[in-house]
Motif scaffolding. Structure first.
Motif, PDB file in Angstrom:
ATOM      1  N   LEU A   1       5.448   6.865   5.062  1.00  0.00           N
ATOM      2  CA  LEU A   1       4.069   6.437   5.267  1.00  0.00           C
ATOM      3  C   LEU A   1       4.013   5.052   5.909  1.00  0.00           C
ATOM      4  O   LEU A   1       3.105   4.751   6.675  1.00  0.00           O
ATOM      5  CB  LEU A   1       3.380   6.411   3.908  1.00  0.00           C
TER       6      LEU A   1
ATOM      7  N   ILE B   1       0.840  -1.204   0.000  1.00  0.00           N
ATOM      8  CA  ILE B   1       0.000   0.000   0.000  1.00  0.00           C
ATOM      9  C   ILE B   1       0.871   1.249   0.000  1.00  0.00           C
ATOM     10  O   ILE B   1       0.662   2.178  -0.784  1.00  0.00           O
ATOM     11  CB  ILE B   1      -0.938  -0.004   1.230  1.00  0.00           C
TER      12      ILE B   1
ATOM     13  N   VAL C   1      -5.404   4.355  13.737  1.00  0.00           N
ATOM     14  CA  VAL C   1      -5.548   3.650  12.461  1.00  0.00           C
ATOM     15  C   VAL C   1      -6.312   4.520  11.469  1.00  0.00           C
ATOM     16  O   VAL C   1      -5.916   4.681  10.312  1.00  0.00           O
ATOM     17  CB  VAL C   1      -6.281   2.306  12.646  1.00  0.00           C
TER      18      VAL C   1
ATOM     19  N   ALA D   1      -7.671  -2.702   7.406  1.00  0.00           N
ATOM     20  CA  ALA D   1      -7.584  -2.284   8.807  1.00  0.00           C
ATOM     21  C   ALA D   1      -8.797  -2.722   9.618  1.00  0.00           C
ATOM     22  O   ALA D   1      -8.691  -2.968  10.820  1.00  0.00           O
ATOM     23  CB  ALA D   1      -7.438  -0.771   8.886  1.00  0.00           C
TER      24      ALA D   1
ATOM     25  N   PRO E   1      -0.032   1.437  14.056  1.00  0.00           N
ATOM     26  CA  PRO E   1      -1.286   1.173  14.758  1.00  0.00           C
ATOM     27  C   PRO E   1      -1.851  -0.211  14.473  1.00  0.00           C
ATOM     28  O   PRO E   1      -2.448  -0.832  15.348  1.00  0.00           O
ATOM     29  CB  PRO E   1      -2.228   2.274  14.272  1.00  0.00           C
ATOM     30  N   LEU E   2      -1.615  -0.714  13.236  1.00  0.00           N
ATOM     31  CA  LEU E   2      -2.179  -2.021  12.913  1.00  0.00           C
ATOM     32  C   LEU E   2      -1.431  -3.154  13.592  1.00  0.00           C
ATOM     33  O   LEU E   2      -1.979  -4.223  13.837  1.00  0.00           O
ATOM     34  CB  LEU E   2      -2.158  -2.248  11.403  1.00  0.00           C
TER      35      LEU E   2
ATOM     36  N   ILE F   1       3.647   5.069   9.667  1.00  0.00           N
ATOM     37  CA  ILE F   1       2.349   5.581  10.119  1.00  0.00           C
ATOM     38  C   ILE F   1       1.257   4.553   9.895  1.00  0.00           C
ATOM     39  O   ILE F   1       0.394   4.339  10.734  1.00  0.00           O
ATOM     40  CB  ILE F   1       1.987   6.873   9.356  1.00  0.00           C
TER      41      ILE F   1
ATOM     42  N   VAL G   1      -4.307  10.308   6.506  1.00  0.00           N
ATOM     43  CA  VAL G   1      -2.993  10.734   6.022  1.00  0.00           C
ATOM     44  C   VAL G   1      -2.687  10.069   4.680  1.00  0.00           C
ATOM     45  O   VAL G   1      -2.196  10.708   3.745  1.00  0.00           O
ATOM     46  CB  VAL G   1      -1.896  10.394   7.056  1.00  0.00           C
ATOM     47  N   LEU G   2      -3.003   8.766   4.589  1.00  0.00           N
ATOM     48  CA  LEU G   2      -2.772   8.043   3.338  1.00  0.00           C
ATOM     49  C   LEU G   2      -3.542   8.693   2.197  1.00  0.00           C
ATOM     50  O   LEU G   2      -3.022   8.875   1.103  1.00  0.00           O
ATOM     51  CB  LEU G   2      -3.203   6.584   3.507  1.00  0.00           C
TER      52      LEU G   2
ATOM     53  N   TYR H   1      -6.699  -0.032   2.152  1.00  0.00           N
ATOM     54  CA  TYR H   1      -6.210   0.099   3.535  1.00  0.00           C
ATOM     55  C   TYR H   1      -7.361   0.028   4.529  1.00  0.00           C
ATOM     56  O   TYR H   1      -7.257  -0.618   5.569  1.00  0.00           O
ATOM     57  CB  TYR H   1      -5.456   1.425   3.703  1.00  0.00           C
TER      58      TYR H   1
ATOM     59  N   SER I   1      -1.868  11.789   0.934  1.00  0.00           N
ATOM     60  CA  SER I   1      -0.602  11.650   0.235  1.00  0.00           C
ATOM     61  C   SER I   1      -0.794  11.162  -1.199  1.00  0.00           C
ATOM     62  O   SER I   1       0.167  11.068  -1.934  1.00  0.00           O
ATOM     63  CB  SER I   1       0.320  10.701   0.998  1.00  0.00           C
TER      64      SER I   1
ATOM     65  N   ILE J   1      -5.794   3.480  19.890  1.00  0.00           N
ATOM     66  CA  ILE J   1      -5.092   2.898  18.742  1.00  0.00           C
ATOM     67  C   ILE J   1      -6.013   2.856  17.523  1.00  0.00           C
ATOM     68  O   ILE J   1      -5.596   3.144  16.400  1.00  0.00           O
ATOM     69  CB  ILE J   1      -4.586   1.488  19.085  1.00  0.00           C
TER      70      ILE J   1
ATOM     71  N   ALA K   1      -4.421   7.470  10.298  1.00  0.00           N
ATOM     72  CA  ALA K   1      -3.458   7.044   9.273  1.00  0.00           C
ATOM     73  C   ALA K   1      -4.155   6.908   7.930  1.00  0.00           C
ATOM     74  O   ALA K   1      -3.588   7.254   6.884  1.00  0.00           O
ATOM     75  CB  ALA K   1      -2.811   5.725   9.666  1.00  0.00           C
ATOM     76  N   TYR K   2      -5.396   6.437   7.964  1.00  0.00           N
ATOM     77  CA  TYR K   2      -6.192   6.322   6.725  1.00  0.00           C
ATOM     78  C   TYR K   2      -6.334   7.693   6.068  1.00  0.00           C
ATOM     79  O   TYR K   2      -6.163   7.842   4.854  1.00  0.00           O
ATOM     80  CB  TYR K   2      -7.549   5.721   7.084  1.00  0.00           C
TER      81      TYR K   2
END
Lengths: 220, 221
Positions: A160, A150, B120, B148, A167-168, A163, B126-127, B144, B130, B116, B123-124
């Motif tokens: 990335l 990914i 997650v 997740a 958490p996963l 990050i 942020v992804l 993702y 980007s 946490i 982060a999703y």
């Protein structure tokens, strides 16, 4: 070619590539050894079993992120395109996961060996601790392989990766730390069966979702 | 009018739960005392968060199947609303923990897991930021999100049950069930849960429509 043969060839290809340019493998091994040594110089001596265990898993976490990040980023787009024309996406992700499992097992054994050499600590049940490290490397490999796939699609893949994956991987890490702590304390083996079950279950979930999702990921 | 009945219901239920939650009689329990009223505010936040994140998951699956960009919008907006509910849940939980357990952050497995889970989903986001190209962004962030979600389920529902927790229904205690709750709390608690879930769906819906209009005007210019 059927799936099994494709996987076999792709794993052979990964190993050959690795052996031809040894810098990646050597680099990652050096990374582990120097991290352990930095920790040794910073801590000098670890007094409690809990800290010993936690420090080991933190080193493993960072080393494995570093080792697996490259599994997709390293290869050029043109070469990836070539693989996709000759092999099925399932074969590609399975071969990457299996190769990364080998890599992680090698890495974790060296890390564990060197770590217990510098930080000396009595171990209650060494065989079971070894099992926890093995399970840990397999789980890290299966989670991080998909995440690195990914992350490689985004422009700043390396940054990335951490990050997206930290958490996963925390649920796994929590269970692993508990399991390995049980082994360190030399508790009865039946105490840890719950943890082993959860680790295996997470692995099954992760590998299945990877297989389902990877075909959507690689198409560009 | 006949389409907006559930929005009216949401407003009424939430209003009712706020008024009733503060004014109705509650059982006096040691330690908990009057803070038990927080159950009408803290717990519905988690229910709503889980519902919103599940909606996000479902729309991500739909996006991968049909590549309809509206499905991707819906997935990201429900994740956004889910994150807001999660933050509210953490804040209300921290206030409650301060009064009953002594500290705002008590190293409780459920509290940690919830934090946490939020990481997650951040982060999703942020992804998503980007990735520039829309279709690629939709596809990869959907991958993702789907990857997740099952791990988050393990995190929120299985791990806290393996360890000791200060929350009810963990560490070998009986799970969260209808028998544990004092009967006088239920008439307020259930409407509160339903009301906040409907609220979440409503907010998502509005944000989704705003994004759609924005996309449309962008396309016209």
């Amino acid at each position: 070619m059927d799936l099994f043969n494709q996987i076999k060839f792709l794993i052979r290809k990964e190993i050959m590539l690795e052996l031809r340019s040894k810098y990646a493998l050597n680099g990652i091994l050096l990374y582990v050894v120097s991290t352990v040594f930095v920790c040794y110089l910073a801590f000098r001596q670890v007094s409690s079993a809990q800290t010993w265990n936690a420090l080991f898993w933190i080193i493993m976490l960072f080393a494995s992120v570093n080792a697996i990040t490259k599994s997709f980023i390293q290869e050029s787009r043109a070469r990836q395109l070539y693989y996709y024309t000759i092999a099925s996406p399932k074969a590609i992700i399975i071969s990457k996961i299996i190769y990364n499992i080998f890599l992680m097992i090698l890495l974790s054994m060296i890390a564990l060996g060197f770590y217990s050499l510098v930080f000396n600590n009595p171990m209650g049940d060494p065989m079971f601790y070894l099992l926890s490290v093995l399970l840990g490397s397999i789980s890290f490999a299966s989670i991080f392989t998909m995440i690195s796939g990914i992350a490689s699609k985004a422009s700043n893949g390396g940054g990335l990766m951490a990050i997206l994956s930290f958490p996963l991987v925390i649920p796994l890490l929590v269970v692993l730390i508990k399991f390995s702590k049980n082994a360190m304390d030399g508790l009865d083996r039946s105490v840890s069966y719950d943890e082993i079950g959860v680790i295996l279950a997470i692995n099954v979930i992760v590998v299945t979702t990877s297989l389902l999702l990877f075909p959507y990921l690689w198409r560009d | 009018m006949n389409k907006s009945w559930w929005k009216i219901l949401a407003v009424l239920l939430v209003l009712f739960s706020i008024i009733a939650g503060f004014l109705f009689h509650v059982p006096a329990k040691p330690i908990l005392n009057e803070t038990i009223r927080n159950i009408h505010f803290h717990v519905p936040m988690w229910f709503s968060m889980i519902v919103m994140l599940t909606i996000s998951f479902v729309y991500s699956v739909r996006y991968l199947r049909n590549s309809n960009e509206n499905d991707d919008l819906m997935a990201v907006e429900s994740a956004n609303v889910g994150i807001v509910f999660g933050v509210l849940g953490l804040v209300t939980g921290a206030v409650w923990a301060k009064f009953t357990w002594g500290e705002a952050w008590s190293n409780d497995p459920k509290q940690n897991s919830a934090a946490i889970a939020l990481l997650v989903y951040l982060a999703y986001l942020v992804l998503r930021n980007s990735l520039e190209e829309e279709q690629k962004r939709g596809r990869i962030s959907s991958v993702y999100n789907i990857f997740a979600f099952p791990i988050m389920v393990v995190l929120l529902f299985i791990l806290p049950r393996l360890t000791d927790s200060l929350h009810p229904g963990n560490g070998g205690n009986p799970g969260f069930n209808t028998k544990d709750m004092a009967p006088e709390l239920r008439p307020v608690f259930y409407p509160a849960v339903l009301g906040w879930i409907l609220m979440g769906v409503w907010i998502t819906n509005i944000r989704y429509r705003i994004r759609k209009i924005e996309n449309k005007t962008l396309g016209e210019n």
